[in-house]
Design a protein around this motif. Structure first.
Motif, short mmCIF file in Angstrom:
data_model
loop_
_atom_site.label_atom_id
_atom_site.label_comp_id
_atom_site.label_asym_id
_atom_site.label_seq_id
_atom_site.Cartn_x
_atom_site.Cartn_y
_atom_site.Cartn_z
N SER A 162 -29.63 2.30 6.15
CA SER A 162 -30.47 1.62 6.80
C SER A 162 -31.21 2.78 7.96
CB SER A 162 -29.61 1.05 8.64
OG SER A 162 -29.55 0.20 8.21
N PRO A 163 -32.54 2.86 8.26
CA PRO A 163 -33.13 3.86 8.70
C PRO A 163 -33.20 4.69 10.52
CG PRO A 163 -34.24 1.28 9.89
CD PRO A 163 -32.54 1.44 9.26
N PRO A 164 -32.95 5.58 10.43
CA PRO A 164 -32.91 6.37 11.55
C PRO A 164 -33.84 5.18 13.12
CG PRO A 164 -34.05 7.98 10.63
CD PRO A 164 -33.17 6.12 9.70
N SER A 165 -33.53 6.21 14.05
CA SER A 165 -33.68 5.60 14.83
C SER A 165 -35.40 6.57 15.42
CB SER A 165 -34.17 5.17 16.08
OG SER A 165 -33.23 6.26 17.18
N VAL A 166 -37.24 6.63 15.63
CA VAL A 166 -37.06 8.03 15.95
C VAL A 166 -37.71 7.81 17.53
CG1 VAL A 166 -39.21 9.73 15.92
CG2 VAL A 166 -37.99 8.83 13.29
N ARG A 167 -37.40 8.61 18.93
CA ARG A 167 -38.05 8.47 20.03
C ARG A 167 -38.15 9.41 20.26
NH1 ARG A 167 -35.88 7.99 25.22
NH2 ARG A 167 -33.82 9.25 24.61
N PHE A 168 -40.03 8.95 20.83
CA PHE A 168 -40.25 10.10 22.25
C PHE A 168 -39.77 11.03 23.43
CE2 PHE A 168 -44.00 10.08 18.74
CZ PHE A 168 -44.12 10.89 18.45
N LEU A 169 -39.31 12.02 24.25
CA LEU A 169 -38.65 12.01 24.71
C LEU A 169 -40.09 12.62 25.74
CD1 LEU A 169 -36.01 14.27 22.85
CD2 LEU A 169 -35.82 11.97 23.67
N ARG A 229 -40.82 21.07 13.61
CA ARG A 229 -39.36 22.11 13.65
C ARG A 229 -37.53 20.97 14.06
NH1 ARG A 229 -40.45 25.10 18.44
NH2 ARG A 229 -39.06 24.31 18.94
N ILE A 230 -37.46 21.48 13.59
CA ILE A 230 -36.42 20.87 13.57
C ILE A 230 -34.88 20.87 14.34
CG2 ILE A 230 -34.42 18.77 12.45
CD1 ILE A 230 -37.29 17.42 10.61
N THR A 231 -34.20 21.22 15.29
CA THR A 231 -33.10 21.27 15.54
C THR A 231 -31.95 20.30 15.54
OG1 THR A 231 -33.26 21.58 17.92
CG2 THR A 231 -34.13 23.84 16.45
N ALA A 256 -39.52 18.67 17.02
CA ALA A 256 -40.87 19.47 17.61
C ALA A 256 -42.06 18.91 17.09
CB ALA A 256 -40.63 21.09 18.18
N ILE A 257 -43.18 18.00 17.74
CA ILE A 257 -44.25 17.64 17.08
C ILE A 257 -45.72 19.17 17.60
CG2 ILE A 257 -45.69 15.70 16.91
CD1 ILE A 257 -43.32 14.12 16.66
N PHE A 258 -46.26 19.10 16.73
CA PHE A 258 -47.70 19.75 16.89
C PHE A 258 -48.43 19.01 16.50
CE2 PHE A 258 -43.90 22.73 16.32
CZ PHE A 258 -43.95 23.28 17.23
N GLY A 259 -48.80 18.97 17.69
CA GLY A 259 -49.97 17.86 16.86
C GLY A 259 -51.28 18.42 16.26
N PRO A 260 -50.82 17.44 15.48
CA PRO A 260 -52.59 18.24 13.56
C PRO A 260 -53.48 17.78 15.14
CG PRO A 260 -51.43 15.23 13.92
CD PRO A 260 -50.84 15.79 15.56
N PRO A 261 -54.19 19.14 13.61
CA PRO A 261 -55.49 19.13 14.37
C PRO A 261 -56.13 18.10 13.83
CG PRO A 261 -54.61 20.80 12.22
CD PRO A 261 -54.06 19.48 12.99
N ASP A 262 -57.55 18.05 14.54
CA ASP A 262 -58.56 17.06 14.36
C ASP A 262 -58.41 15.46 14.94
OD1 ASP A 262 -60.43 18.68 13.50
OD2 ASP A 262 -59.71 18.82 11.54
N LYS A 292 -42.13 16.52 22.12
CA LYS A 292 -40.38 16.33 21.87
C LYS A 292 -40.03 15.26 21.24
CE LYS A 292 -37.99 20.14 23.82
NZ LYS A 292 -37.12 20.67 24.78
N ALA A 293 -39.32 15.08 20.34
CA ALA A 293 -39.16 13.91 19.98
C ALA A 293 -37.23 13.92 19.23
CB ALA A 293 -39.28 12.69 18.98
N GLN A 294 -36.91 12.69 19.45
CA GLN A 294 -34.76 12.70 18.51
C GLN A 294 -35.33 12.01 17.63
OE1 GLN A 294 -32.25 11.30 21.81
NE2 GLN A 294 -31.36 12.74 21.26
#
Length: 174
Positions: free
Chosen positions: A76-83, A34-36, A49-55, A64-66
């Motif tokens: 250029s790529p965005p950066s992804v960081r878990f909060l 889910r993105i906001t 918001a990342i929901f842990g994948p099944p299995d 949560k990540a940003q």
């Protein structure tokens, strides 16, 4: 032969790309995310918001990540960081995600990555999110950001799940 052209997205182009991607992801969401916007006035910083994948060991988790977009996005790529805390071979202690798709589109023979595996302007947030899910399902231990997690994951995998230390650390964060 002249100087190579450098592409730089204008503020309007950059905002249009980010607006379009956000709208597309809201119209057709990626399962498990889910993105906001972090702040309605800042189109270039998204909360995920990342929901842990099944299995997976992450099943049932909520993380949560940003995502932050650079000034020359989409070139250029965005950066992804878990909060939230993440124990994973391809996530640095700082939370930064280390996957090829997020690496700048340069030819770096030392990295072991093919240029085709790196960021290019045809990629988007959807492909990044799908790559993160893939990473949670199957870490890349050949190029770890967290060496301890990588060694522990390999030990778990080699033991065919008999060594639970890796899984226990992940479960303690969920």
């Amino acid at each position: 032969m002249g100087t190579p052209l450098l592409f730089k997205a204008s503020t309007a182009d950059r905002r249009f790309c980010a607006d379009q991607e956000l709208k597309n992801l809201q119209d057709e969401p990626v399962e498990g995310f889910r993105i906001t916007l972090v702040d309605e006035s800042d189109m270039y910083s998204w909360e995920v918001a990342i929901f842990g994948p099944p299995d997976t060991h992450y099943q049932g988790g909520y993380f949560k990540a940003q995502i932050r977009f650079p000034v020359d996005y989409p070139y250029s790529p965005p950066s992804v960081r878990f909060l939230t805390s993440m124990w994973h071979p391809n996530i640095y202690e700082s939370g930064e995600v280390c996957i090829s798709i997020l690496h700048p589109p340069i030819n770096d023979s030392q990295s072991g990555e093919l240029p085709s595996e790196r960021w290019n302007p045809t990629q988007n947030v959807r492909t990044i999110l799908l790559s993160v899910i893939s990473l949670l399902n199957e870490p890349n231990t050949d190029s770890p950001a967290n060496v301890d997690a990588s060694l522990m994951y390999r030990k778990w995998k080699d033991s065919k799940g008999a060594d639970n230390e890796y899984a226990e650390i992940i479960r303690s964060d969920i």
